[in-house]
Scaffold this motif. Structure first.
Motif, PDB file in Angstrom:
ATOM      1  N   ASN A  20      10.881  15.777  34.905  1.00  0.00           N
ATOM      2  CA  ASN A  20      10.755  14.204  34.587  1.00  0.00           C
ATOM      3  C   ASN A  20       9.390  14.041  33.860  1.00  0.00           C
ATOM      4  O   ASN A  20       8.829  13.329  33.209  1.00  0.00           O
ATOM      5  CB  ASN A  20      10.766  13.711  35.625  1.00  0.00           C
ATOM      6  CG  ASN A  20      12.252  13.506  36.187  1.00  0.00           C
ATOM      7  OD1 ASN A  20      13.226  13.759  35.107  1.00  0.00           O
ATOM      8  ND2 ASN A  20      12.645  13.226  37.194  1.00  0.00           N
ATOM      9  N   LEU A  21       8.316  14.847  34.962  1.00  0.00           N
ATOM     10  CA  LEU A  21       6.887  14.503  34.198  1.00  0.00           C
ATOM     11  C   LEU A  21       6.655  14.767  32.893  1.00  0.00           C
ATOM     12  O   LEU A  21       5.988  14.040  32.139  1.00  0.00           O
ATOM     13  CB  LEU A  21       5.783  15.296  35.061  1.00  0.00           C
ATOM     14  CG  LEU A  21       4.607  15.393  34.838  1.00  0.00           C
ATOM     15  CD1 LEU A  21       3.710  14.063  35.138  1.00  0.00           C
ATOM     16  CD2 LEU A  21       3.685  16.543  35.353  1.00  0.00           C
ATOM     17  N   GLU A  26       8.627  12.132  30.424  1.00  0.00           N
ATOM     18  CA  GLU A  26       7.824  10.857  30.595  1.00  0.00           C
ATOM     19  C   GLU A  26       6.593  11.016  29.570  1.00  0.00           C
ATOM     20  O   GLU A  26       6.261   9.864  29.101  1.00  0.00           O
ATOM     21  CB  GLU A  26       7.228  10.381  32.103  1.00  0.00           C
ATOM     22  CG  GLU A  26       8.309   9.711  32.852  1.00  0.00           C
ATOM     23  CD  GLU A  26       7.952   9.719  34.372  1.00  0.00           C
ATOM     24  OE1 GLU A  26       6.957   9.649  34.756  1.00  0.00           O
ATOM     25  OE2 GLU A  26       8.807   9.774  35.121  1.00  0.00           O
ATOM     26  N   THR A  27       5.980  11.991  29.971  1.00  0.00           N
ATOM     27  CA  THR A  27       4.614  12.105  28.981  1.00  0.00           C
ATOM     28  C   THR A  27       4.573  11.915  27.726  1.00  0.00           C
ATOM     29  O   THR A  27       4.226  11.330  26.968  1.00  0.00           O
ATOM     30  CB  THR A  27       3.943  13.206  29.353  1.00  0.00           C
ATOM     31  OG1 THR A  27       3.757  13.316  30.833  1.00  0.00           O
ATOM     32  CG2 THR A  27       2.392  13.426  28.880  1.00  0.00           C
ATOM     33  N   TYR A  39       7.136  10.654  26.185  1.00  0.00           N
ATOM     34  CA  TYR A  39       7.782   9.422  25.871  1.00  0.00           C
ATOM     35  C   TYR A  39       6.663   8.348  25.622  1.00  0.00           C
ATOM     36  O   TYR A  39       6.632   7.533  24.656  1.00  0.00           O
ATOM     37  CB  TYR A  39       8.776   8.984  26.840  1.00  0.00           C
ATOM     38  CG  TYR A  39       9.331   7.555  26.508  1.00  0.00           C
ATOM     39  CD1 TYR A  39      10.366   7.343  25.483  1.00  0.00           C
ATOM     40  CD2 TYR A  39       8.857   6.422  27.291  1.00  0.00           C
ATOM     41  CE1 TYR A  39      10.939   6.043  25.342  1.00  0.00           C
ATOM     42  CE2 TYR A  39       9.438   5.154  26.976  1.00  0.00           C
ATOM     43  CZ  TYR A  39      10.367   5.084  26.051  1.00  0.00           C
ATOM     44  OH  TYR A  39      10.721   3.688  25.930  1.00  0.00           O
ATOM     45  N   TYR A  40       5.619   8.488  26.679  1.00  0.00           N
ATOM     46  CA  TYR A  40       4.654   7.635  26.742  1.00  0.00           C
ATOM     47  C   TYR A  40       3.823   7.919  25.652  1.00  0.00           C
ATOM     48  O   TYR A  40       3.003   6.824  25.129  1.00  0.00           O
ATOM     49  CB  TYR A  40       3.776   7.732  28.129  1.00  0.00           C
ATOM     50  CG  TYR A  40       2.670   6.858  28.231  1.00  0.00           C
ATOM     51  CD1 TYR A  40       2.906   5.391  28.646  1.00  0.00           C
ATOM     52  CD2 TYR A  40       1.472   7.330  28.293  1.00  0.00           C
ATOM     53  CE1 TYR A  40       1.929   4.684  28.824  1.00  0.00           C
ATOM     54  CE2 TYR A  40       0.273   6.553  28.632  1.00  0.00           C
ATOM     55  CZ  TYR A  40       0.629   5.056  28.883  1.00  0.00           C
ATOM     56  OH  TYR A  40      -0.419   4.187  28.853  1.00  0.00           O
ATOM     57  N   ARG A  94       3.492  17.025  40.570  1.00  0.00           N
ATOM     58  CA  ARG A  94       3.464  15.792  39.871  1.00  0.00           C
ATOM     59  C   ARG A  94       2.186  15.500  38.972  1.00  0.00           C
ATOM     60  O   ARG A  94       1.983  14.700  38.331  1.00  0.00           O
ATOM     61  CB  ARG A  94       3.477  14.811  40.994  1.00  0.00           C
ATOM     62  CG  ARG A  94       3.898  13.279  40.493  1.00  0.00           C
ATOM     63  CD  ARG A  94       3.917  12.346  41.806  1.00  0.00           C
ATOM     64  NE  ARG A  94       5.071  12.717  42.552  1.00  0.00           N
ATOM     65  CZ  ARG A  94       6.362  12.132  42.386  1.00  0.00           C
ATOM     66  NH1 ARG A  94       6.565  11.202  41.431  1.00  0.00           N
ATOM     67  NH2 ARG A  94       7.205  12.430  43.190  1.00  0.00           N
ATOM     68  N   ARG A 122      -1.410  14.345  31.228  1.00  0.00           N
ATOM     69  CA  ARG A 122      -0.998  12.935  30.768  1.00  0.00           C
ATOM     70  C   ARG A 122      -2.114  12.294  30.223  1.00  0.00           C
ATOM     71  O   ARG A 122      -1.972  10.947  29.759  1.00  0.00           O
ATOM     72  CB  ARG A 122      -0.685  12.057  32.105  1.00  0.00           C
ATOM     73  CG  ARG A 122       0.401  12.461  33.065  1.00  0.00           C
ATOM     74  CD  ARG A 122       0.023  11.514  34.316  1.00  0.00           C
ATOM     75  NE  ARG A 122       0.892  12.236  35.379  1.00  0.00           N
ATOM     76  CZ  ARG A 122       1.794  11.535  36.035  1.00  0.00           C
ATOM     77  NH1 ARG A 122       2.074  10.299  35.808  1.00  0.00           N
ATOM     78  NH2 ARG A 122       2.487  12.093  36.960  1.00  0.00           N
TER      79      ARG A 122
END
Ligand SMILES: *[C@@H]1O[C@H](CO)[C@@H](O)[C@H](O)[C@H]1NC(C)=O
Ligand SMILES: *[C@@H]1O[C@H](CO)[C@@H](O)[C@H](O)[C@H]1NC(C)=O
Ligand SMILES: *[C@@H]1O[C@H](CO)[C@@H](O)[C@H](O)[C@H]1NC(C)=O
Ligand SMILES: *[C@@H]1O[C@H](CO)[C@@H](O)[C@H](O)[C@H]1NC(C)=O
Length: 606
Positions: free
Chosen positions: A80-81, A84-85, A87-88, A392, A430
């Motif tokens: 997920n991390l 998400e990264t 995508y962001y 995380r 991130r």
């Protein structure tokens, strides 16, 4: 429930309770006013209150519990991390160039995005610091984190406010909770030896903060004892002397801390050299006039001191007994010494543990770097630091060490690594670094739930390699320690080495070889035969080295004696070259920078 909650709150209170409440409120309020009014003492009281509040905030976060849950579900959290990264960051220049939109899962990312090095980001970072936006991260980074690069130049990485506070929570808060739970009462009085970070900005005003100081936040500051006044004109020695004075005058310290272990080693060497002057200063409540401190700052410092003859006598008696285990004797309540382990820090740590800090645990709480937090150490009493990787924090990949010389080797994910195997770490954070090869080599020692527990082994950048023999930082260190054990009475204080090519003509025109510089205690000089032992030990430990020596394509090691002070000058030079505070420098063991090589070369004693 419905009936009661519709009643106004004061209806529950009987007259008597109300009376007590009002009385208490009035008493507390007047006490508060009195204390605040009372100037200096009021301030002390306020800072105690702040400390207490910060500890409360930090321990309430229950980050340890979050880590516990995260490690039970590590693979999912990692996936997920990563998604998400990606995508962001998909609309950043980097994200568009690398088609982040097309990456649907971990596998497609690994297949289509190459492994990277710092140089792959240099151009983006340059443009970011000049004000261009949306390159690696959306908009502008909140800060640029500076750390010394391996060749002397400093490197910078972007960091957002969000990841800064996440790092603090996942790293510092877990560390505080761990100390809090392992050593009851240990957070009462924490003293940190440090230099104030310079305030600097990029051309367009993005703050540049040095690592690891960048990781401290306001609420952390409240946990430490109040800062000791400094002036920019004070030397490193003068700053640390003053901090020592303040730490010594307080017999109740429960934790001492510094960024890295080597700095504590340095602090205690100042103590050994200057203890008589420090004791006199405590006795008289002043700062030695030998220190060149501007008048204004001197006054600020001396205003915080009061003559304390009994503490002075106590300390004098302890110092006269010698320095073995002195830390425990100076501060009987001290429970733990905290600093970050860094590449090549084994020696400083060992030296502290064997002598000055004997009997006290040395705790390296987190495994981190400018680019991110990687792991936390949940076992403060253990001799060997091991870190649970935080699922995380960053997305981890692992290169099995036997393929780590390849340009684009295959990588494993966190769930695929095996205990006892050795890997080079790759991270995606991130803040705009993707599949980035940190250059750290670690050993997986066990698992904590699903998360690997790792031990730091060495920095790849410190490998010695003149003909393809590749002797790692820790391999060389082991061989050196074995050799020192063969020199009767000798104790190793410090060392560094370099490939002869770095010195060019200075090291003579012979076959490539290693130049090794050591500071020793207990021996005046070494014979040629004793020096040659290092070459023999290297041959015994490393068959490839031996074969090159046999063929004559690598010349014999040249070993030089130098003084402990010369290593301090080396660190000072590294600090100057990278424009970073001294306590943000990690000791280089293999010098690659010509200027640093020449500096140590000039200080050879024999
Ligand atoms: C980051 O936080 C600081 C204060 O802590 C604030 O001044 C700054 O504007 C923030 N930066 C961004 C980009 O949000
Ligand atoms: C270090 O920086 C200087 C100036 O920015 C540059 O000329 C030099 O090539 C750099 N050295 C390395 C090894 O990157
Ligand atoms: C700020 O940074 C610039 C270059 O990045 C450097 O020349 C200058 O010395 C720095 N200032 C301070 C106070 O460190
Ligand atoms: C130390 O020993 C070396 C031989 O290993 C010798 O050449 C040198 O003169 C000696 N130095 C001193 C100061 O005795």
């Amino acid at each position: 429930m419905g009936v009661f909650s519709s009643l106004p709150w004061f209806m529950f209170w009987t007259g008597k309770t109300m009376y007590f409440v009002i009385l208490t409120v009035v008493t507390v309020a007047s006490l508060l006013l009195l204390l605040l009014w009372n100037g200096k003492r009021g301030n002390q009281w306020m800072s105690e209150l702040k400390r207490w509040r910060s500890l409360k905030v930090l321990s309430k976060e229950k980050q340890r519990k979050t880590l516990e849950e995260d490690t039970c579900n590590a693979q999912k959290i990692q996936e997920n991390l990563l998604l998400e990264t990606l995508y962001y960051h998909q609309d950043t220049e980097y994200g568009l160039q690398h088609s982040f939109r097309d990456f649907q899962d971990v596998h497609s990312f690994q297949k289509n995005h190459p492994l990277t090095h710092y140089n792959d980001y240099k151009d983006y970072l340059q443009r970011t610091s000049q004000g261009e936006e949306n390159l690696l991260v959306p908009g502008r980074p909140s800060v640029l984190v500076a750390s010394p690069g391996t060749s002397g130049n400093r490197s910078m990485v972007p960091m957002s406010n969000k990841s800064r506070s996440e790092r603090v929570l996942q790293g510092r808060a877990v560390y505080l909770e761990t100390v809090y739970n392992t050593f009851p009462g240990a957070l009462e009085k924490v003293f940190k030896f440090t230099f104030p970070p310079p305030i600097n900005q990029s051309d367009v005003g993005i703050p540049i903060v040095p690592y690891p100081s960048a990781l401290s936040v306001k609420c952390m500051q409240d946990v430490y004892s109040p800062p000791v006044p400094v002036h920019p004109s004070m030397s490193h020695h003068e700053v640390l002397y003053t901090q020592l004075l303040f730490s010594l005058k307080d017999p109740d310290l429960s934790v001492i801390e510094a960024n890295f272990f080597w700095l504590l080693h340095y602090v205690f060497s100042i103590l050994e050299d200057c203890w008589e002057s420090l004791v006199t200063d405590i006795q008289k409540g002043r700062l030695s006039s030998e220190l060149k401190v501007p008048l204004e700052t001197r006054k600020q410092i001396e205003d915080m001191l009061v003559p304390d003859a009994s503490r002075a006598a106590e300390l004098r008696a302890q110092f006269q007994k010698g320095f073995h285990g002195i830390v425990k004797r100076m501060w009987p309540r001290l429970q733990v010494v905290v600093a970050l382990e860094s590449g090549g820090s084994d020696l400083d740590r060992q030296t502290l543990q064997d002598r000055l800090c004997h009997g006290i645990p040395l705790y390296s709480p987190t495994y981190c770097a400018a680019e991110g937090l990687y792991g936390v150490n949940l076992w403060p009493k253990d001799d060997v630091s091991q870190y649970v990787l935080c699922p995380r924090s960053v997305f981890f990949e692992f290169i099995p060490v036997d393929t780590s010389e390849q340009e684009q080797p295959a990588t494993l994910c966190l769930q695929d690594v095996s205990a006892d195997k050795v890997y080079e770490l790759v991270i995606t954070n991130r803040d705009g670094f993707y599949r980035y090869r940190l250059g750290d080599v670690v050993q997986v020692t066990s698992f904590y739930n699903q998360s690997p527990v790792v031990k730091f082994l060495y920095r790849k950048s410190q490998t010695l390699n003149v003909r393809g023999e590749r002797i790692s930082e820790c391999g060389f260190y082991k061989a050196l320690r074995c050799t020192v054990a063969l020199w009767p009475g000798a104790t190793l204080l410090n060392y560094c080495c370099l490939e002869s090519g770095v010195l060019g003509q200075l090291s003579g025109g012979s076959d490539p070889h290693y130049e090794v510089f050591v500071a020793l205690k207990g021996v005046r000089n070494l014979s040629e035969e004793q020096r040659y032992k290092l070459d023999q030990t290297l041959q015994e430990h490393f068959p490839i080295y031996k074969s090159f020596r046999f063929k004559g394509s690598i010349g014999p090691v040249r070993l030089h004696l130098t003084s402990p002070k010369s290593f301090l000058r080396l660190l000072n030079l590294a600090s100057d070259l990278s424009a970073l505070p001294l306590d943000c420098i990690q000791p280089p063991r293999t010098l690659k920078h010509r200027e640093m090589a020449e500096m140590i070369w000039k200080q050879v004693l024999s």
